[in-house]
Every structure is written in structure tokens, then in C-alpha cells.
Design a protein around this motif. Structure first.
Motif, PDB file in Angstrom:
ATOM      1  N   LEU B  45       0.836  -1.210   0.000  1.00  0.00           N
ATOM      2  CA  LEU B  45       0.000   0.000   0.000  1.00  0.00           C
ATOM      3  C   LEU B  45       0.872   1.262   0.000  1.00  0.00           C
ATOM      4  N   ASN B  46       1.959   1.228   0.758  1.00  0.00           N
ATOM      5  CA  ASN B  46       2.874   2.382   0.773  1.00  0.00           C
ATOM      6  C   ASN B  46       3.426   2.669  -0.615  1.00  0.00           C
ATOM      7  N   ILE B  47       3.721   1.614  -1.331  1.00  0.00           N
ATOM      8  CA  ILE B  47       4.288   1.785  -2.678  1.00  0.00           C
ATOM      9  C   ILE B  47       3.208   2.283  -3.643  1.00  0.00           C
ATOM     10  N   ILE B  48       2.006   1.726  -3.537  1.00  0.00           N
ATOM     11  CA  ILE B  48       0.916   2.183  -4.427  1.00  0.00           C
ATOM     12  C   ILE B  48       0.655   3.680  -4.207  1.00  0.00           C
ATOM     13  N   ALA B  49       0.701   4.106  -2.947  1.00  0.00           N
ATOM     14  CA  ALA B  49       0.393   5.514  -2.622  1.00  0.00           C
ATOM     15  C   ALA B  49       1.552   6.455  -2.897  1.00  0.00           C
ATOM     16  N   GLY B  50       2.699   5.902  -3.252  1.00  0.00           N
ATOM     17  CA  GLY B  50       3.869   6.756  -3.489  1.00  0.00           C
ATOM     18  C   GLY B  50       4.552   7.171  -2.200  1.00  0.00           C
ATOM     19  N   PHE B  51       4.254   6.504  -1.105  1.00  0.00           N
ATOM     20  CA  PHE B  51       4.925   6.806   0.169  1.00  0.00           C
ATOM     21  C   PHE B  51       6.346   6.254   0.156  1.00  0.00           C
ATOM     22  N   ARG B  52       6.554   5.267  -0.676  1.00  0.00           N
ATOM     23  CA  ARG B  52       7.855   4.601  -0.729  1.00  0.00           C
ATOM     24  C   ARG B  52       8.173   4.257  -2.181  1.00  0.00           C
ATOM     25  N   LYS B  53       9.452   4.411  -2.514  1.00  0.00           N
ATOM     26  CA  LYS B  53       9.884   4.002  -3.851  1.00  0.00           C
ATOM     27  C   LYS B  53      10.366   2.554  -3.754  1.00  0.00           C
ATOM     28  N   PRO B  54       9.829   1.668  -4.592  1.00  0.00           N
ATOM     29  CA  PRO B  54      10.230   0.265  -4.448  1.00  0.00           C
ATOM     30  C   PRO B  54      11.683   0.041  -4.875  1.00  0.00           C
ATOM     31  N   THR B  55      12.259  -1.062  -4.407  1.00  0.00           N
ATOM     32  CA  THR B  55      13.626  -1.395  -4.808  1.00  0.00           C
ATOM     33  C   THR B  55      13.682  -1.563  -6.320  1.00  0.00           C
ATOM     34  N   SER B  56      12.694  -2.230  -6.874  1.00  0.00           N
ATOM     35  CA  SER B  56      12.568  -2.308  -8.342  1.00  0.00           C
ATOM     36  C   SER B  56      11.098  -2.527  -8.685  1.00  0.00           C
ATOM     37  N   GLY B  57      10.781  -2.334  -9.955  1.00  0.00           N
ATOM     38  CA  GLY B  57       9.400  -2.438 -10.405  1.00  0.00           C
ATOM     39  C   GLY B  57       8.725  -1.080 -10.357  1.00  0.00           C
ATOM     40  N   LYS B  58       7.494  -1.035 -10.840  1.00  0.00           N
ATOM     41  CA  LYS B  58       6.792   0.252 -10.822  1.00  0.00           C
ATOM     42  C   LYS B  58       5.287   0.103 -10.687  1.00  0.00           C
TER      43      LYS B  58
END
Lengths: 236, 290
Positions: B45-58
Motif C-alpha cells: 500500500l505504501n508503494i501504491i500511494a507513493g509513500f515509498r519508492k520500491p527497490t525495483s518495479g513500478k
């Protein structure tokens, strides 16, 4: 989707961060001026009037701006991101706040000196011959304004750098404090705010390296941005 | 609205939180995000919301990357636990003031209505609110933001049962009045299962299931009867759990529960009951050694 009746997309509305911080600065500046004049008045009843009571406020003010700046970076920018704004938008508002506070803070300082001088004259107080403070001209007021603006800008940048370092790196972020202070001290503004309060106008205004101070502000802002741009929000 | 999660990988030191996870979410619906503790739900959820940048992927929303894309992030709202869209030293009304400035579709009237329903005073200092009241504030901020995708990550855990049911009612009201996508992450599966249209299950950072709730439930059944008969019946079927009391045994079977399956069980004298979302989830995600 999303009906327009409730739409509140006015990007030109005043930022609460700007209005809140400017208002607080004006209130605090006014309160400090009243206290400074009160100290002069009370002390002058018993002994020689202290010169530069307003200058003591000038020594505290940069630290206040640094703390506010760090708080914005540590608390408000993550709130902006949590509310769907970008880190860049938060960073830009932080910079805008810094410019506003530096300009308004410097104006308050300059006006404070003029009022204090008038107050001394009104009370008919004697002053030491070596105090050029009492011979402030309109030209030196401009210098004081510029000097404080630059000082506030340096300390604001310093505070933001420390704030984002602490947010991003937690315990390791404390290392940013000596780094920031060492960088800021390069400007020669260090003595002014930390060690020597009195007599600073004579001693420091001519020696401040404006170019170096600007470089320090730019560098601190750049490093702050590098840390903000992909910063992860902490878990609550 | 379309969310495309492509090969997300998130590593924290030696720990892999999300492992090459891909997922697509389309349309307006209420989705349940389920997973055990540490499964990677909150990270996703953090990644979907842009709270966190994932290590890889988008993550893409309507074809555009989410991270640091203001046009997209303003259409997203993630409220985590007791909410981090507020500053503790502020009053509740200050939090609304900031939300009104920062949220393009902010509905102040709705926020005040919700706070009133949850008995949260506008004059209260946020740091003085109980966990439940603070959760309610998070919910009010999340729903009043009227984002195209609203994600609530264990937001309602602090609420007591009546307040949770109030939240469910208000959520459905919101959904009906202004259809949009909600993702609910919760351990209170039975409570939310009744209005979930889709279910996403994550286990050890990997996608275990994504599909319609009815489809999910229809894949699980408890077959009960004489132990020997049950053992014979489940040969060749995927058994995800077993219970035995004396000579009576229940086997939880996961797979295609069709007419042939039901007729065979009836012929063998076995009872077949469908499993609820929570039972299925528990059996599917329990560690192998349990």
C-alpha cells in the motif's frame, strides 16, 4: 468522477504553512521587542542602560528559524506527501517559507533597531562612545537588513538539512548537526549568532562573505533536496 | 481507474518484503487486501500511494507512474493505522484546514459530519485523542479526501465494535454516493468480508490470490464424515487443513468445487459445507508446520 461542487483545487490559495509561520514570527518578534525595551527601561532605572538589548534577540532568531525549518522538513513535508502532494511540492513550500521568514524576519530586526534607538533617545539615555550602534544611519539599516536576511537564510537551510537528515536516517541523522554547523560557520556568521552578540554590527557586517554565504545556502538546499526527493515515509 | 503494479520488489536489508509482485486493479470496487503479519500488505500500500519508492518495479495509474507524480498522487489516499496525515500538537480543526488546502477534492462538510458521528471534537488536540478517536479522525480524513483510490491500512483497529459498524455503514454510503475504489487491509476479515467485491491475498511478499470474493469462497469446502470415507474422498484433491474428533473427520479442500464434487460427496455419505473467507484465508496462509 468527483463532483466539482466540493472541488477545492485552488493552487493559488495561501498556504497554511506560510501564513502560520509568518504570523508566528511577527507575534514573536513583537513580543521580543516589547521585552527588549522593557529590559532597557528597567535596567536604566538602576544602572547604565544596556546597549544592544535587541541584538540579543538577533542572536536567538536564527536558531528559531533553524528549528522551524527542521520541523517543517521533519513533520510537515511527510504530512504533505501523506496528503497526496509530491516531495517536490513540499520542498518548494519549505523554500518559499524560508524566503518569507528570512525577509520578514530581517525586516523585523531592522525595524526593531530603529524603534530601540528611538526608545533610547526618548529616555535620554547615555551610551558608550564606542558603540556605533547609536550612530545607525539609514544606510547601515539596509546593511543590517541584508545581513540578517542572509543569516536567516543560512540558518533556515541548515535547519532543513538537519530535519530531513533526522527523518531519513533517524539516529545517523544526528551527524548532520555538526556538518551543518561547520558548513554554516564558513560564512563567518557563526560568531554573530553564537559567540559574540554585542558589537556585532561594527565587527561583522563588513567582513561577512556574502558570496560564500549564498554558496552555503545553495549547497545545503541542494543536499536537502537530494535527501527529500525519494524519501520514504516512516511507518506511523 | 486502472492501477497496474508491475514486478514490484522491495527489500529491507536481508528481508524481502515483496517479491516480484504484479497485480492489476480496474474499475470501482471495494477490495480486501489480506495477509498475515509481515506478509507485505502495508509495504504494498505504501508503494501504491507513493509513500515509498520500491527497490525495483513500478506502479502505474491510468498508464502514468505514481511515484512523485502530483497529478496521480492527488487522486490517491492512504490512511495508515491511526493516521499520519496530521500533526500531533495540532487541534483537529487544524488538521481539517491543512487537508482542505492539500486535497483537491476535499469535502469539508463530509469530514465534519463524520467527526460528529464518531464524536470527535474539532477543538480536541490530536495528541489527546484516544486510539479509537484518532482512528476515527484518520477515517474522516480518508473518506473526505474523496480520492479515486482510497486505501485504509488497519485504520479502524482502534475502533470499538459499534464504531467499526458505523465506519462500514459510512464507507458503503460513500461508495454508493460516489463510486470509487477502496482497498481495505484488515485482520478483521469476517467483519469486512460481506462487502468485499474482490480479494487480494499476499503471503510472504507474493501474490497468492486475486479475484472475485464469490469465486474465492467457491473454491473452498469442508468435507465432513467418517474419517476413512473422508480420507478416501480427498485423494487427489488439495487438502489445506484437517480436523478430527474421534472417528469424525473434517477435511478442508481447496480447488474446483463443482457438481461432480458435491454428487460424489453425497454418494459417499459426506457433508459438504462452504468455507468462509476467513477460514479459507487461515488455511491457505498458515505455515506448513502448523
Amino acid at each position: 468522477m468527483n463532483t466539482q461542487s466540493s472541488r477545492n483545487n485552488d493552487r493559488f490559495s495561501l498556504s497554511p504553512m506560510h501564513t502560520d509561520q509568518v504570523l508566528m514570527l511577527v507575534i514573536l518578534g513583537g513580543a521580543c521587542l516589547v521585552i527588549a525595551l522593557g529590559v532597557v527601561f528597567v535596567v536604566s532605572r538602576f544602572t547604565d542602560a544596556p546597549s544592544f538589548s535587541w541584538a540579543a534577540v538577533g542572536a536567538i532568531a536564527p536558531w528559531y528559524l533553524a528549528v522551524i525549518s527542521g520541523w517543517i522538513m521533519f513533520v510537515m513535508v511527510p504530512i504533505y506527501v501523506a496528503h497526496g502532494r509530491t516531495r517536490q511540492a513540499g520542498f518548494v513550500e519549505w523554500m518559499q517559507t524560508g524566503v518569507l521568514l528570512a525577509v520578514i524576519g530581517a525586516a523585523i530586526m531592522g525595524v526593531g533597531y530603529l524603534i530601540e534607538r528611538g526608545f533610547y533617545n526618548l529616555l535620554g539615555l547615555e551610551k558608550g562612545a564606542e558603540d556605533i550602534y547609536f550612530s545607525i544611519s539609514s544606510g547601515s539599516i539596509v546593511m543590517i537588513f541584508a545581513h540578517y536576511m542572509l543569516t536567516f537564510a543560512v540558518w533556515f537551510a541548515l535547519g532543513g538539512f538537519v530535519g530531513v537528515s533526522l527523518y531519513r536516517f533517524t539516529d545517523w541523522g544526528w551527524i548532520s548537526i555538526p556538518i551543518a554547523l561547520a558548513t554554516a560557520s564558513l560564512t563567518g556568521l557563526w560568531n554573530f549568532t553564537g559567540v559574540s552578540i554585542f558589537g556585532f554590527v561594527r565587527r561583522l557586517v563588513p567582513t561577512v562573505d556574502t558570496g560564500l554565504a549564498v554558496v552555503v545556502v545553495v549547497c545545503l538546499c541542494y543536499l536537502t533536496w537530494r535527501m527529500v526527493q525519494d524519501m520514504s515515509l516512516r511507518n506511523p | 481507474m486502472n492501477i497496474e503494479i508491475r514486478n514490484i520488489h522491495q527489500r529491507f536489508g536481508d528481508t524481502i518484503a515483496l517479491n516480484d509482485l504484479s497485480l492489476s486493479i480496474e474499475g470501482t470496487k471495494i477490495i480486501g487486501l489480506l495477509g498475515r503479519n509481515g506478509s507485505g500488505k502495508s509495504t504494498l500500500l505504501n508503494i501504491i500511494a507513493g509513500f515509498r519508492k520500491p527497490t525495483s518495479g513500478k506502479v502505474l495509474m491510468d498508464g502514468e507512474p505514481v511515484f512523485e507524480n502530483g497529478r496521480i498522487t492527488e487522486r490517491l489516499a492512504l490512511i495508515r493505522e491511526v493516521g499520519d496525515t496530521v500533526e500531533d500538537s495540532e487541534k483537529v480543526e487544524e488538521a481539517l484546514r491543512y487537508a482542505a488546502y492539500l486535497r483537491p477534492n476535499w469535502n469539508d462538510e463530509r469530514a465534519r459530519y463524520l467527526l460528529d458521528r464518531f464524536e470527535v471534537s474539532l477543538k480536541s488536540k490530536i495528541s489527546s485523542l484516544s486510539r479509537g478517536r484518532r482512528s476515527a479522525l484518520g477515517i474522516a480524513l480518508g473518506l473526505a479526501a474523496q480520492a479515486d483510490l482510497t486505501m485504509l491500512d488497519e485504520t479502524y483497529l482502534g475502533l470499538d465494535a459499534p464504531s467499526r459498524y458505523l465506519f462500514y455503514d459510512e464507507l458503503l454510503q460513500d461508495y454508493m454516493n460516489q463510486p470509487r475504489t477502496f482497498i481495505l487491509s484488515s485482520h478483521l476479515i469476517e467483519e469486512i468480508a460481506r462487502f468485499l467485491e474482490d480479494i487480494v491475498i499476499i503471503d510472504h511478499g507474493k501474490l497468492m490470490f486475486h479475484g472475485n470474493t464469490e469465486q474465492f469462497v467457491s473454491q473452498g469446502a469442508a468435507v465432513t464424515g467418517n474419517a476413512a470415507d473422508v480420507d478416501r474422498f480427498v485423494v487427489g484433491k488439495k487438502v489445506i487443513g484437517e480436523r478430527q474428533l474421534g472417528r469424525t473427520k473434517s477435511a478442508m479442500v481447496y480447488g474446483e468445487i463443482n457438481i461432480g464434487f458435491l454428487e460424489q460427496a453425497s454418494t459417499d455419505g459426506l457433508d459438504v459445507e462452504s468455507l468462509g473467507v476467513q477460514d479459507l484465508f487461515v488455511y491457505l496462509t498458515q505455515p506448513k508446520d502448523e
